[in-house]
Scaffold this motif. Sequence first.
Motif, PDB file in Angstrom:
ATOM      1  N   ASP A  29       0.836  -1.205   0.000  1.00 33.22           N
ATOM      2  CA  ASP A  29       0.000   0.000   0.000  1.00 33.22           C
ATOM      3  C   ASP A  29       0.867   1.249   0.000  1.00 33.22           C
ATOM      4  O   ASP A  29       1.930   1.294   0.610  1.00 33.22           O
ATOM      5  N   ASN A  41       2.067  -1.647   4.832  1.00 34.93           N
ATOM      6  CA  ASN A  41       1.067  -2.710   4.828  1.00 34.93           C
ATOM      7  C   ASN A  41      -0.020  -2.311   5.812  1.00 34.93           C
ATOM      8  O   ASN A  41       0.174  -2.384   7.026  1.00 34.93           O
ATOM      9  N   LYS A  42      -1.152  -1.870   5.294  1.00 34.71           N
ATOM     10  CA  LYS A  42      -2.224  -1.367   6.155  1.00 34.71           C
ATOM     11  C   LYS A  42      -2.842  -2.456   7.034  1.00 34.71           C
ATOM     12  O   LYS A  42      -3.555  -2.150   7.982  1.00 34.71           O
ATOM     13  N   LYS A  43      -2.544  -3.719   6.733  1.00 33.46           N
ATOM     14  CA  LYS A  43      -3.066  -4.806   7.559  1.00 33.46           C
ATOM     15  C   LYS A  43      -2.236  -5.034   8.818  1.00 33.46           C
ATOM     16  O   LYS A  43      -2.740  -5.606   9.781  1.00 33.46           O
ATOM     17  N   SER A  44      -0.973  -4.584   8.817  1.00 37.73           N
ATOM     18  CA  SER A  44      -0.099  -4.916   9.938  1.00 37.73           C
ATOM     19  C   SER A  44       0.768  -3.767  10.428  1.00 37.73           C
ATOM     20  O   SER A  44       1.440  -3.914  11.452  1.00 37.73           O
ATOM     21  N   CYS A  49      -2.546   1.785  10.253  1.00 39.15           N
ATOM     22  CA  CYS A  49      -3.365   0.605  10.488  1.00 39.15           C
ATOM     23  C   CYS A  49      -4.758   0.776   9.890  1.00 39.15           C
ATOM     24  O   CYS A  49      -5.561   1.584  10.387  1.00 39.15           O
ATOM     25  N   GLY A  50      -5.054   0.052   8.843  1.00 38.10           N
ATOM     26  CA  GLY A  50      -6.354   0.138   8.186  1.00 38.10           C
ATOM     27  C   GLY A  50      -6.425   1.248   7.163  1.00 38.10           C
ATOM     28  O   GLY A  50      -7.111   1.123   6.150  1.00 38.10           O
ATOM     29  N   CYS A  62      -1.032  -3.848  15.018  1.00 32.90           N
ATOM     30  CA  CYS A  62      -2.071  -3.800  13.987  1.00 32.90           C
ATOM     31  C   CYS A  62      -2.268  -5.207  13.451  1.00 32.90           C
ATOM     32  O   CYS A  62      -1.329  -5.823  12.936  1.00 32.90           O
ATOM     33  N   ALA A  64      -4.828  -7.483  10.989  1.00 34.04           N
ATOM     34  CA  ALA A  64      -5.903  -7.478   9.990  1.00 34.04           C
ATOM     35  C   ALA A  64      -6.507  -6.085   9.822  1.00 34.04           C
ATOM     36  O   ALA A  64      -7.722  -5.929   9.654  1.00 34.04           O
ATOM     37  N   GLY A  65      -5.656  -5.058   9.893  1.00 36.75           N
ATOM     38  CA  GLY A  65      -6.109  -3.698   9.663  1.00 36.75           C
ATOM     39  C   GLY A  65      -6.792  -3.041  10.839  1.00 36.75           C
ATOM     40  O   GLY A  65      -7.396  -1.973  10.688  1.00 36.75           O
TER      41      GLY A  65
END
Length: 403
Positions: A29, A41-44, A49-50, A62, A64-65
């Motif tokens: 991302d 990585n917006k999931k981690s 985060c997210g 973080c 799963a976002g």
Amino acid sequence: MACTKTEDCMGTGFVCRMNMCACTADVPDVCGSGAEGACVNKKSDPDHCGDCTTKCDAGATCVAGACTKKPVELLAPSCTAKEADATHHNGPSMRLAISGANIYWSEPGATPATGKIRSMPLAGGAAVDIATAQTNPGEIVADDKGVYWVADGNLMKKALPFVAGAPEVLKAAADIVPTVSTPPVTDKKILGIAVRAGKLYYSSGHDVHQISTDKAVTADIIVGIAVNYDDPATIKGEPHGVAVNDTMLAWTDVGDRNGVEADDILAESATPLTDKTGYVELAQSVGGLGFEIAVDATYAYWTDGGRFVRNKLTAATPVPDPAIMESPKSSVITAFAITATNVYAGNADGLILRHSLTPPAEGMDPVEPEAIARDQKGATSVVTDGVKIYWATGDCGIRSTDL
């Protein structure tokens, strides 16, 4: 952004691919643009985060976002952070134990003879000194009768209910009678301890001993001996971490044997060099065997560098199951605790990890563990009461979070 080489790309984390700046699969991302752009990585990523703007609380991760809960601080850090070393436990560091509604810990002092044993309610409250002026206090266990710990190589006790006065020496290293070996054992300090059903188990020299938690009962029985059963059979090795269930004793042998062993705790062989009754070798280390070991009704669990491993207590060969968990970046696992379903572990990179106790299917790699806390400075001890997980940080603080 067009490019001919990665150095043409501005920002952080981009690579030049097919003449365009792009992110890699692990950080797919993009947040920001130009020189301020970054692959995340917006999931981690706890700083993104997210979405690109959500930053998780200090210590939270973080997953799963979504941000995990911030760890609760039970005790503020009280010492200088040291590099965590699960393999050798260099120097004094904080250890934890839980019994009933209280958490207990050994707290290193500013000098070797100023250590303490302390306690506080799991529900929160003021810390209370149980014993002071303890020299290098280390391993600690507790039950409904009292608290037991190792200080200056001796096994100490403070009985419940706690009253003013010095603790008693339950077993002095100088009084330990080791098995006969060549060369003879000279360093008889106590290393690991465990408690179960009114009995204390301690490791010293080549042996694991069983004594009563009541000093009035003087019997001291050797119930495990580190033996190399290769030809010729030889008393060899040094049990450190000790764990017991109703019928079995297991220990990590970080001396000459450098493996994990188990024995029947109810019978002592009169000829340990030839009688293997109840004795099994569970594993041989691949280079980073930790001191800590845990058991349930079926398995023994231990760490080998960044790997968390198990084998059946009745295993016929020292070939454990495939690694249950591998710490991210192979960071050394510094401490762990198990529940009926999960392992919770700290690593040298300051993460607190959660993973199922189930190993991967044959031929499959371990599933990546879930990081539930970060920046914990290398946890030195992890315990659980079945509701929360508690850990001691490398700078002598205590924190917790829900299971």
